[in-house]
Every structure is written in structure tokens, then in C-alpha cells.
Design a protein around this motif. Sequence first.
Motif, PDB file in Angstrom:
ATOM      1  N   GLU A  70     -28.153   6.461 -12.151  1.00 52.68           N
ATOM      2  CA  GLU A  70     -28.205   7.588 -12.787  1.00 52.68           C
ATOM      3  C   GLU A  70     -29.355   7.940 -13.629  1.00 52.68           C
ATOM      4  O   GLU A  70     -29.773   7.038 -14.622  1.00 52.68           O
ATOM      5  N   PHE A  71     -30.038   8.844 -13.250  1.00 56.28           N
ATOM      6  CA  PHE A  71     -31.192   9.428 -14.011  1.00 56.28           C
ATOM      7  C   PHE A  71     -30.946  10.627 -14.536  1.00 56.28           C
ATOM      8  O   PHE A  71     -30.213  11.906 -13.903  1.00 56.28           O
ATOM      9  N   THR A  72     -31.719  11.017 -15.655  1.00 57.17           N
ATOM     10  CA  THR A  72     -31.575  12.386 -16.391  1.00 57.17           C
ATOM     11  C   THR A  72     -32.961  12.733 -16.744  1.00 57.17           C
ATOM     12  O   THR A  72     -33.832  12.229 -17.119  1.00 57.17           O
ATOM     13  N   LEU A  73     -33.153  13.989 -16.582  1.00 52.15           N
ATOM     14  CA  LEU A  73     -34.290  14.959 -17.035  1.00 52.15           C
ATOM     15  C   LEU A  73     -33.715  15.860 -18.016  1.00 52.15           C
ATOM     16  O   LEU A  73     -32.693  16.593 -17.860  1.00 52.15           O
ATOM     17  N   THR A  74     -34.325  15.967 -19.350  1.00 48.18           N
ATOM     18  CA  THR A  74     -33.944  16.668 -20.260  1.00 48.18           C
ATOM     19  C   THR A  74     -34.922  17.575 -20.920  1.00 48.18           C
ATOM     20  O   THR A  74     -36.200  17.091 -21.053  1.00 48.18           O
ATOM     21  N   ILE A  75     -34.680  18.858 -21.086  1.00 52.05           N
ATOM     22  CA  ILE A  75     -35.666  19.796 -21.607  1.00 52.05           C
ATOM     23  C   ILE A  75     -34.926  20.207 -22.860  1.00 52.05           C
ATOM     24  O   ILE A  75     -33.974  20.479 -23.049  1.00 52.05           O
ATOM     25  N   SER A  76     -35.555  19.830 -24.050  1.00 51.88           N
ATOM     26  CA  SER A  76     -35.016  19.779 -25.337  1.00 51.88           C
ATOM     27  C   SER A  76     -34.694  21.199 -25.856  1.00 51.88           C
ATOM     28  O   SER A  76     -33.821  21.400 -26.544  1.00 51.88           O
ATOM     29  N   SER A  77     -35.745  22.085 -25.696  1.00 54.94           N
ATOM     30  CA  SER A  77     -35.601  23.425 -26.101  1.00 54.94           C
ATOM     31  C   SER A  77     -36.124  24.359 -24.942  1.00 54.94           C
ATOM     32  O   SER A  77     -37.470  24.486 -24.962  1.00 54.94           O
TER      33      SER A  77
END
Lengths: 107, 124
Positions: A70-77
Motif C-alpha cells: 500500500e502506497f499513498t500520494l497526498t496533496i496537502s492543500s
Amino acid sequence: DIQLTQSPSFLSASVGDRVTITCRASQAFSIYLAWFQQKPGKAPKLLIYAASTLQSGVPSRFSGSGSGTEFTLTISSLQPEDFATYYCQQLQSYPLTFGGGTKVEIK
Amino acid sequence: EVQLVESGGDLVQPGGSLRLSCAASGFTFSDHYMDWVRQAPGKGLEWVGRIRDKAHSYTTEYAASVKGRFTISRDDSRNSLSLQMNSLKTEDTAVYYCARGFCYGDTCYAGGNWGQGTLVTVSS
């Protein structure tokens, strides 16, 4: 072959929202994962490699994490220019494979 | 500035052949792995294949869908990458991108830079 499943395949979000995209692998591996952004009619752009290393010039609101399956890409804003389709790619083994993509649209 | 410029895309009949080229500039081409990636109309990205550098004997890898039909080659003296496509099928219709690889740690990643793509249409 390693299959990558992205979720969600589509998400609707507002400017300023925190957005997380998940990439699940059919086999566990370490950090050999990259994330790309693609806008309509344009070539993809590398955002992150080695699961969490930010490509030069990419804004720090983008971050990546994960290992195993499991991998994630996050865009904070989320910013207006972030509305695009995002793909993960594994480089653990050949054939290299991409996830099916996550389209991020404006709510 | 790194530049990758693909050419050679065209309309071709099923069973036909086509050769794509990618002209590279702005970096030491001979030092890098190179990849081809394609995208069918309205679909996601599909990795086509890779060619390694001279230090790794120019060895190649291919997706199962193209293995035996497509051949990747390179000419380091001309900073040029090629994709020879034979026995083309309608499902090979796509925009084809060349992409510069780069190595980090103990693996080499694809897509540090991309060309603008060239459209291949396979249809009768």
C-alpha cells in the motif's frame, strides 16, 4: 506481473482540500514506486519516486509514503493547477506496470 | 534543457509496420536508460519497453503485449531512440511517448522527462 490498483478512480474535491490517493499492489515490494501527474493532452510529469522522494521542482504540498502493498500520494492543500489524473508505477519487477489512474476534478 | 521529440506516428493498416524515433538533447543520452510508454485514446498509461545503456549492454525489456513484435534500439552517436513496430494490431493504437530513465539507489526509474508523444493509428 505486479498489478497496481488505484483508489478512488475518480474524486471530486475543492481548492484547499487535503487529498489522498492509494495505490495497492498485488505483491509486496519496498520503495520502487513512482507517481505521475497528467493533464489533458499533455505528457505525464514525474512527481515522486522511490515512494517518497519529491522530484526536483515539484511543490512540497505533494508527498508520498508507503511500502509493502500500500502506497499513498497526498496533496496537502489542493490548488487549481492540481486538477489532473494521477498514476502510480511500480519498478520492482518487469514488466513495469501502471495503476489505472485517479482523476481529480473540481467540486 | 532536456528535450525529447518523438516522430514517425502515422495511420497504418493492421499487420503493417511502423518505426518511431525519439530525438534527445540537453543531457548525456548515452548514460541513460530509455523507455517507451503508450496511451490508447481515453485510457491510462501502458509501459511498452525499456533499453538500458551501454554499461548494461543495451539490454531490453518488453511488455508481454508487444514482445516479439516490437523492438527498441538506440544510436548513442546520434542521441536517438527508436521503436520498430511490426505486425501491428488495432489495439496498438495509441500516443507513444519516449521517456528518459534515471537511476536512484539500486533501481532505475522511468519518466524523469517525457516527449510530447506521437500518435499511431492502426486501422483498415
